[in-house]
Design an enzyme around this catalytic site. Structure first.
Site, PDB file in Angstrom:
ATOM      1  N   ARG A 166       2.774  28.405  -2.804  1.00 58.51           N
ATOM      2  CA  ARG A 166       3.644  29.569  -3.011  1.00 58.51           C
ATOM      3  C   ARG A 166       2.901  30.853  -2.668  1.00 58.51           C
ATOM      4  NH1 ARG A 166       6.696  29.815  -8.772  1.00 58.51           N
ATOM      5  NH2 ARG A 166       4.947  31.098  -9.426  1.00 58.51           N
ATOM      6  N   LYS A 181      -8.864  29.848  -5.522  1.00 60.18           N
ATOM      7  CA  LYS A 181      -9.633  29.276  -6.632  1.00 60.18           C
ATOM      8  C   LYS A 181      -8.643  28.521  -7.521  1.00 60.18           C
ATOM      9  CE  LYS A 181     -10.544  29.807 -10.657  1.00 60.18           C
ATOM     10  NZ  LYS A 181     -10.480  28.395 -11.084  1.00 60.18           N
ATOM     11  N   GLU A 257       1.765  36.265 -11.863  1.00 59.59           N
ATOM     12  CA  GLU A 257       2.788  35.345 -12.374  1.00 59.59           C
ATOM     13  C   GLU A 257       2.227  34.774 -13.666  1.00 59.59           C
ATOM     14  OE1 GLU A 257       5.717  34.820 -11.187  1.00 59.59           O
ATOM     15  OE2 GLU A 257       5.587  35.753  -9.222  1.00 59.59           O
ATOM     16  N   CYS A 291       5.801  27.142 -16.986  1.00 60.15           N
ATOM     17  CA  CYS A 291       5.967  28.521 -17.457  1.00 60.15           C
ATOM     18  C   CYS A 291       7.430  28.842 -17.703  1.00 60.15           C
ATOM     19  CB  CYS A 291       5.397  29.484 -16.418  1.00 60.15           C
ATOM     20  SG  CYS A 291       6.060  29.171 -14.781  1.00 60.15           S
ATOM     21  N   GLU A 388       3.651  30.170 -26.182  1.00 57.40           N
ATOM     22  CA  GLU A 388       4.083  29.069 -25.307  1.00 57.40           C
ATOM     23  C   GLU A 388       3.691  27.744 -25.945  1.00 57.40           C
ATOM     24  OE1 GLU A 388       1.961  30.512 -21.631  1.00 57.40           O
ATOM     25  OE2 GLU A 388       3.865  29.933 -20.740  1.00 57.40           O
TER      26      GLU A 388
HETATM   27  P1  NAD Z   1      -5.208  30.104 -17.360  1.00 58.10           P
HETATM   28  O1  NAD Z   1      -4.837  31.534 -17.394  1.00 58.10           O
HETATM   29  O2  NAD Z   1      -6.119  29.587 -18.403  1.00 58.10           O
HETATM   30  O3  NAD Z   1      -5.910  29.752 -15.968  1.00 58.10           O
HETATM   31  C1  NAD Z   1      -5.298  30.042 -14.736  1.00 58.10           C
HETATM   32  C2  NAD Z   1      -6.369  30.155 -13.668  1.00 58.10           C
HETATM   33  O4  NAD Z   1      -7.214  31.259 -13.985  1.00 58.10           O
HETATM   34  C3  NAD Z   1      -7.269  28.941 -13.554  1.00 58.10           C
HETATM   35  O5  NAD Z   1      -7.601  28.747 -12.200  1.00 58.10           O
HETATM   36  C4  NAD Z   1      -8.494  29.366 -14.352  1.00 58.10           C
HETATM   37  O6  NAD Z   1      -9.680  28.703 -13.953  1.00 58.10           O
HETATM   38  C5  NAD Z   1      -8.557  30.830 -13.998  1.00 58.10           C
HETATM   39  N1  NAD Z   1      -9.290  31.650 -14.951  1.00 58.10           N
HETATM   40  C6  NAD Z   1      -9.478  31.443 -16.277  1.00 58.10           C
HETATM   41  N2  NAD Z   1     -10.200  32.438 -16.793  1.00 58.10           N
HETATM   42  C7  NAD Z   1     -10.481  33.291 -15.789  1.00 58.10           C
HETATM   43  C8  NAD Z   1     -11.201  34.510 -15.696  1.00 58.10           C
HETATM   44  N3  NAD Z   1     -11.770  35.072 -16.749  1.00 58.10           N
HETATM   45  N4  NAD Z   1     -11.273  35.118 -14.501  1.00 58.10           N
HETATM   46  C9  NAD Z   1     -10.676  34.590 -13.426  1.00 58.10           C
HETATM   47  N5  NAD Z   1      -9.973  33.431 -13.442  1.00 58.10           N
HETATM   48  C10 NAD Z   1      -9.887  32.794 -14.615  1.00 58.10           C
HETATM   49  O7  NAD Z   1      -3.836  29.307 -17.309  1.00 58.10           O
HETATM   50  P2  NAD Z   1      -3.625  27.728 -17.256  1.00 58.10           P
HETATM   51  O8  NAD Z   1      -3.862  27.174 -18.608  1.00 58.10           O
HETATM   52  O9  NAD Z   1      -4.336  27.150 -16.093  1.00 58.10           O
HETATM   53  O10 NAD Z   1      -2.054  27.660 -16.904  1.00 58.10           O
HETATM   54  C11 NAD Z   1      -1.069  27.774 -17.849  1.00 58.10           C
HETATM   55  C12 NAD Z   1      -0.535  29.195 -17.890  1.00 58.10           C
HETATM   56  O11 NAD Z   1      -0.059  29.559 -16.605  1.00 58.10           O
HETATM   57  C13 NAD Z   1       0.651  29.339 -18.824  1.00 58.10           C
HETATM   58  O12 NAD Z   1       0.535  30.551 -19.513  1.00 58.10           O
HETATM   59  C14 NAD Z   1       1.829  29.374 -17.872  1.00 58.10           C
HETATM   60  O13 NAD Z   1       2.984  29.995 -18.381  1.00 58.10           O
HETATM   61  C15 NAD Z   1       1.260  30.111 -16.713  1.00 58.10           C
HETATM   62  N6  NAD Z   1       2.020  29.841 -15.488  1.00 58.10           N
HETATM   63  C16 NAD Z   1       2.799  30.841 -14.984  1.00 58.10           C
HETATM   64  C17 NAD Z   1       3.560  30.609 -13.862  1.00 58.10           C
HETATM   65  C18 NAD Z   1       4.439  31.674 -13.274  1.00 58.10           C
HETATM   66  O14 NAD Z   1       4.855  31.516 -12.131  1.00 58.10           O
HETATM   67  N7  NAD Z   1       4.727  32.755 -13.987  1.00 58.10           N
HETATM   68  C19 NAD Z   1       3.514  29.355 -13.230  1.00 58.10           C
HETATM   69  C20 NAD Z   1       2.708  28.356 -13.771  1.00 58.10           C
HETATM   70  C21 NAD Z   1       1.950  28.628 -14.903  1.00 58.10           C
END
Ligand code: NAD
Length: 485
Positions: A166, A181, A257, A291, A388
């Site tokens: 996407r 990443k 997102e 999400c 969530e």
């Molecule tokens: P997360 O925020 O923990 O991690 C997302 C990404 O960010 C991963 O690649 C992770 O390694 C990276 N990351 C973590 N800490 C970081 C930092 N300090 N600096 C830079 N990158 C960092 O989320 P998750 O647990 O992987 O995914 C679930 C979350 O994603 C839920 O909150 C969900 O709602 C959201 N989500 C949103 C959408 C959307 O389109 N709005 C789609 C899918 C998931």
């Protein structure tokens, strides 16, 4: 062609400048199968030097890619779609193995993910500018849309293929080079896709993929490089906030997102079976790890009891198991931590007066499973009404009036998706207008579509992905030229 993924081939290295290489320092990250808790493979744990090499590669490739004819870029993107579609079963199995989702959901994800390439292959040749006359008549106004520059793309584990495509597909269509990443829980899909891009003809350095256990320092270093001009992030609101702060130091354009807390509203006049079908999709796609998942189900009094009975019957019929087992409806959660969070939220709701209709337990088996669960009488002050759940738990509450349910639906910092079921389309559109969300499913339990703008309001994010122009616009800058002749 075999549908079994070659796991070791997906773990052969970081993908930088068209080459597969180990991390500097040689550290690795274990990727765990959440169904068995066994290690599937190990991928490199990138360092700051690797991050810098990825930026260098993206910078080297930038000029050539932005000057590649749109038709040529389009054909490469189209080929990515074709190869993903040919290998859909292999990719779906791989997603099930590292993420845990049921094969049916994984197949749906691959089709959705591939579609971003087809859609953006079509969009790549339709990027146009504007030409006009200044109101004072003094000069002409030309607006040209140019690729924004090097993009850092960060994706979560819950849609390992679709969240990457996407972003990558519109970025490449716009003429940008990228560093992806992916989440360290699900990197194998990202690497399998990188091999497909290479085969499709994406030149070295245009897409680079790095995995790391230290995303904070690595992304900070990447964002500090003045050649990097865009951060596109999908993940939690908490990490999104931290990244916005980091990006603000360098005034980098951000697309975010973030998390969701979708209300699912069922009015008395709804078609009961349609509402139940929709609720099962909105709640149980990816076992609730989405999400857009229905996080709060509000049902009007007159239909409440029949809805709860129907929902409990459907949830109890779901088979728990490994995602790649064809009989599975509900796979494991991503980690033990995720299961513990769900357990905490259920215990909190029960403590505050919620009733367990079915489920409510961690099953006694290996793997990160949670039982499909229906709760009723979930109060608005329960933690799960504001956090969530990200799991197979359906919290139902009763409501009486339209105004009441709109106020409750909007009582959250989030605003990603919302669902409304009613037999009165006028009411549906009226309520859709008042619910604070970026996307509304009106008598539909699924909203995602590459042809529609995906994104949230409030703390669910900034910007849109997909859609006719929205997705590509995130990766372009308008350049205005004033001239007279
Ligand atoms: P997360 O925020 O923990 O991690 C997302 C990404 O960010 C991963 O690649 C992770 O390694 C990276 N990351 C973590 N800490 C970081 C930092 N300090 N600096 C830079 N990158 C960092 O989320 P998750 O647990 O992987 O995914 C679930 C979350 O994603 C839920 O909150 C969900 O709602 C959201 N989500 C949103 C959408 C959307 O389109 N709005 C789609 C899918 C998931």
């Amino acid at each position: 062609m075999t549908t079994a993924p070659d796991i070791q081939a997906c773990a052969k290295g970081l993908y930088i400048n068209g080459q597969w290489r180990p991390a500097q320092g040689g550290k690795v990250i274990d990727v765990v199968d959440p169904s068995t808790e066994m290690v599937l493979a190990s991928v490199p744990d990138a360092t700051l030097e690797d991050a810098s090499a990825a930026v260098e590669a993206a910078a080297l490739a930038a000029e050539g890619w932005r000057n590649t004819a749109p038709r040529k870029r389009s054909e490469i993107l189209r080929r990515c779609f074709e190869l993903m579609t040919e290998r859909a079963e292999m990719l779906a199995t791989l997603i099930s193995m590292e993420n845990g989702k049921a094969l049916r959901d994984a197949r749906g994800e691959v089709a959705y993910a591939a579609e971003f390439f087809r859609w953006n292959a079509e969009e790549a040749v339709r990027i146009t500018g504007e030409f006009g006359t200044a109101p004072a008549g003094t000069n002409r106004i030309i607006v040209d849309y140019q690729p924004i520059g090097i993009c850092l793309l960060i994706t979560p584990w819950n849609f390992p293929a679709a969240m990457a495509t996407r972003k990558i597909a519109p970025a490449l269509a716009a003429g940008c080079t990228v560093i992806l990443k992916p989440a360290s829980e699900t990197p194998l899909t990202a690497f399998a896709l990188a091999a497909i891009y290479e085969e499709a003809g994406v030149p070295p350095g245009v897409v680079n993929v790095i995995t790391t256990t230290t995303p904070g320092p690595l992304t900070a270093a990447i964002l500090a490089d003045p050649r990097v001009r865009k951060l596109s992030f999908t993940g939690s609101t908490g990490v999104g906030r931290a990244l916005l702060a980091e990006a603000s130091k360098h005034v980098i354009s951000c697309a975010m997102e973030l998390g969701g807390n979708a209300p699912f509203i069922v009015f008395d006049d709804a078609d009961l079976n349609a509402a139940l079908d929709g609720a099962m999709i909105a709640k149980m796609r990816n076992a609730g790890e989405a999400c857009t998942a229905a996080n709060r189900i509000y049902v009007q009094s007159g239909i409440h009891d029949a809805f709860v009975a129907g929902l409990a019957g459907r949830m109890q019929a779901l088979k728990i198991g490994a995602g790649y087992d064809a009989a599975t409806d509900c796979g494991p959660m991503i980690t033990k931590k995720a299961v513990d969070k769900i357990d905490r939220l259920v215990a909190d709701a029960v403590k505050r007066g919620a009733q367990i209709i079915c489920g409510g337990q961690i099953p006694n088996q290996r793997g990160f499973f949670y039982q499909p669960t229906v709760l009723t009488e979930v109060p608005q002050d329960a933690d799960m009404a504001s956090e969530e759940i990200f799991g197979p738990v359906a919290p139902v509450s009763r409501f009486e009036t339209e105004d009441e349910v709109i106020a409750r639906a909007n009582d959250t910092e989030y605003g990603l998706a919302a669902y409304i079921y009613t037999g009165d389309v006028g009411r549906g559109l009226r309520v859709a207008g008042r619910v604070e969300a970026g996307m509304i499913g009106l008598n539909r339990g699924l909203v995602s579509d590459p042809a529609a703008p995906f994104g949230g309001v409030k703390q669910s994010g900034l910007g849109r992905e997909g859609g006719q122009h929205h997705g590509i616009a995130e990766f372009m800058e308008a350049k205005y030229i004033a001239t007279s002749f």
